[in-house]
Design an enzyme around this catalytic site. Structure first.
Site, PDB file in Angstrom:
ATOM      1  N   ASP A 210      -7.880 -11.630   4.312  1.00  0.00           N
ATOM      2  CA  ASP A 210      -7.579 -10.771   5.454  1.00  0.00           C
ATOM      3  C   ASP A 210      -8.688  -9.730   5.653  1.00  0.00           C
ATOM      4  OD1 ASP A 210      -5.350  -9.962   7.325  1.00  0.00           O
ATOM      5  OD2 ASP A 210      -5.655  -8.056   6.288  1.00  0.00           O
ATOM      6  N   GLU A 266     -14.065 -20.695 -11.198  1.00  0.00           N
ATOM      7  CA  GLU A 266     -13.517 -20.907 -12.550  1.00  0.00           C
ATOM      8  C   GLU A 266     -12.412 -21.969 -12.501  1.00  0.00           C
ATOM      9  OE1 GLU A 266     -12.015 -17.069 -13.721  1.00  0.00           O
ATOM     10  OE2 GLU A 266     -13.986 -16.144 -13.428  1.00  0.00           O
TER      11      GLU A 266
HETATM   12  C1  NOJ Z   1      -5.494  -9.171  10.136  1.00  0.00           C
HETATM   13  C2  NOJ Z   1      -4.192  -9.911  10.124  1.00  0.00           C
HETATM   14  O1  NOJ Z   1      -4.400 -11.195  10.637  1.00  0.00           O
HETATM   15  C3  NOJ Z   1      -3.211  -9.087  10.919  1.00  0.00           C
HETATM   16  O2  NOJ Z   1      -2.016  -9.761  11.210  1.00  0.00           O
HETATM   17  C4  NOJ Z   1      -2.955  -7.822  10.172  1.00  0.00           C
HETATM   18  O3  NOJ Z   1      -2.115  -6.990  10.931  1.00  0.00           O
HETATM   19  C5  NOJ Z   1      -4.260  -7.073   9.874  1.00  0.00           C
HETATM   20  N1  NOJ Z   1      -5.311  -7.949   9.423  1.00  0.00           N
HETATM   21  C6  NOJ Z   1      -4.055  -6.021   8.828  1.00  0.00           C
HETATM   22  O4  NOJ Z   1      -3.824  -6.619   7.585  1.00  0.00           O
END
Ligand code: NOJ
Length: 571
Positions: A210, A266
């Site tokens: 993310d 790993e």
């Molecule tokens: C990107 C994610 O895809 C989204 O859904 C989220 O709200 C934000 N990052 C924060 O984690």
């Protein structure tokens, strides 16, 4: 698909695979509380297998106050009770593997929830042993008078938040309740690498990272330079009138990608992969893959989300991604996810175009990511933002409503509830998403659920779902499509209407060639196929029907039809 249905080639499995994204909250509710859960997903795995997607990416289901529905984690090792238990999670991973499929888990490494015990500790005192787990700075003026610098969050506005208790500001790249971790603290890095290793040990075949582009911030905390750009775009993630020079795509994040890769390597039986959610031009994003392919295996290339669905524009996209990600690098093709407008909106809600998009996505070189519901051609679902569950909708409530459809055209969705409606399985109660006894669902059912659902489309060979399944099957049976190189060529028809490319797979034992022709127009076009071997040697497959035909010198492509011609037999 069975385990043995997947062809072997020289390419690692993660380059050949096709990915289905499940948003657990919205896929299938077994418990009857109106919220999707892991046991519900287990019950629907046969569907994904039937459809033919080989890898499942699950958005986060770890313990979380659910303010951002799991993208705000409060315990990386536990499962949020509304989604199930650790046992359910293990069963889900096993059941996916038992079907010969792979599983990708979502790692939110950049930030935690403000309810995470680390942050609760960290904010309690300047002397807390966890203080340095997050990014705390003095403001430019005392008592919350001015933040430490001019950096903006990804959603605009300062990403600094003042905390009265200790008279300092903490940094959050996304929303205020998602404080960023401080990767310059070796303890933080170690703790999160432990999380990564833990889930790989639990059987994750891949990890989606993310907002990975935000991990490192410049240690100088210097102001970002100003820019004229108001709205962030894929090529330029800054926006809000500044260049995100010091807080996004930092060289230290590129270096961290390689550290993470070493940790993932790993685990090599079977090999695992990393796919980064990162924003920037394709040339910049390539940096995440490392100078010798020793960084992230894949990165999302969101440019596809803004590319008009026209022959010339799609050809331009492929050409750009091919030159930015030549073998051994590998592109990705994404047309929707849990943050973005439904792909159908950009396709003018036209199922014929969706069937063509399926053909494109499954025949181009790169890993296709399909967001749940897009395989049905689910359209945009308007929902009142006043009642939104999505915190981003509240952040943008000041925007004039008239602007929202225009933003969506640019791939920006300000109320993400609108792409997260419960999956419509059939026309019965709760669309089959939740048991009939459930009194409501966490978001309203999609208004088209009664007609646009899995059961109805399974029974219809002309449906969008049928086209996805058909094209996935073709891809799985063809080394050229799953593993070959790609070469664009001048189409034997009007290039404004038709796009053409050739996929060639070669190894010590064989060569397989597939030529792909995509008709991006509402009219039939005639293809001149005299360059292909005549007779029974060239079989032509379409996105519109199951049985191939023998390619003739002249072939008429119907509106929005795709043809894949194999020279020689597909394996
Ligand atoms: C990107 C994610 O895809 C989204 O859904 C989220 O709200 C934000 N990052 C924060 O984690």
């Amino acid at each position: 698909m069975s385990k043995h249905d997947v062809l072997q080639s020289d390419l690692p499995w993660w380059k050949r695979t096709t990915v289905y994204q499940i948003y657990p909250r919205s896929f299938a509710d077994k418990s009857g509380d109106g919220i999707g859960d892991l046991p519900g997903i287990i019950d629907r795995l046969d569907y994904v297998q039937w459809l033919g997607l080989e890898t499942i990416w699950l958005s986060p289901f770890f313990e979380s106050p659910q303010v951002d529905f799991g993208y705000d984690i409060s315990n990386h090792y536990e499962i949020a009770p509304e989604y199930g238990t650790l046992d359910d999670c293990r069963r889900l991973i096993d059941e996916i593997h038992a079907r010969g499929m792979k599983v990708v888990l979502d790692m939110v490494l950049n930030h935690t929830s403000d309810q995470h015990p680390w942050f609760v500790e960290s904010r309690s005192s300047r002397n807390s042993p966890y203080r340095d787990f997050y990014i705390w700075r003095d403001g430019k003026k005392p008592y919350g008078g001015a933040p430490p610098n001019n950096w903006r969050s990804m959603l605009g506005g300062s990403g600094w938040h003042y905390d009265e208790q200790t008279d300092q500001w903490y940094w959050a790249s996304f929303l205020p309740f998602q404080p960023d971790l401080n990767y310059r603290n070796p303890k933080v890095k170690r703790a999160l690498l432990d999380v990564v290793r833990h889930w790989l040990r639990e059987g994750a075949d891949g990890l989606r990272l993310d907002i990975f582009n935000a991990i490192y911030k410049d240690a100088s905390f210097a102001d970002n330079p100003r820019s004229l750009r108001a709205i962030p775009s894929e090529d330029n993630p800054g926006g809000f009138f500044q260049r995100a020079l010091h807080n996004q795509n930092h060289p230290d994040t590129f270096a961290f990608a390689r550290e993470l890769r070493a940790a993932v390597d790993e685990f090599d039986d079977p090999p695992r992969f990393l796919v980064g959610e990162v924003f920037g031009s394709p040339d910049l994003l390539r940096e995440y893959c490392g100078p010798s392919g020793d960084g992230l295996h894949l990165v999302f290339l969101f440019k596809s989300l803004r590319t008009p669905f026209r022959a010339e524009a799609v050809r331009g996209l492929v050409s750009e991604l091919e030159s930015a990600f030549p073998e051994p690098l590998h592109p990705t093709y994404v047309f929707g996810n849990h943050d973005r407008p439904r792909q159908m909106e950009r396709l003018g809600n036209d199922p014929a175009r969706a069937r063509l998009l399926a053909a494109f996505q499954m025949t181009v070189r790169g890993v296709p990511f399909v967001y749940y519901g897009d395989e049905l051609g689910l359209s945009h679902h308007d929902m009142p933002r006043e009642k939104a569950s999505d915190p981003v909708a509240h952040r943008f409530r000041f925007l004039p409503k008239l602007l929202l459809p225009r933003l969506r055209k640019h791939g920006i969705l300000t109320n993400r509830d609108e792409c997260r409606s419960p999956m419509p399985w059939h026309a019965g109660p709760n669309a089959g998403f939740a048991p009939p006894t459930a009194s409501s669902t966490w978001l309203p059912l999609h208004p088209q659920s009664a007609i646009m659902n899995v059961a109805a489309q399974k029974a219809d060979s002309t449906s969008v779902l049928a086209a996805y399944r058909r094209m996935l099957r073709l891809r799985r049976r063809s080394l050229a499509l799953s593993s070959g190189g790609l070469e664009l060529f001048e189409p034997p028809a009007d290039p404004k209407k038709v796009m053409a490319y050739r996929r060639v797979y070669q190894d010590a034992d064989r060569t397989e060639t597939a030529e792909v022709f995509l008709n991006f127009s509402r009219r039939s076009v005639s293809l001149d196929l005299r360059h292909l071997p005549s007779g029974k040697q060239s079989r032509l497959f379409s996105n519109l029907h199951d049985e191939p035909v023998v390619a003739r010198a002249k072939h008429v492509l119907r509106p929005w039809e795709a043809a894949v011609v194999f020279c020689g037999e597909p394996a």
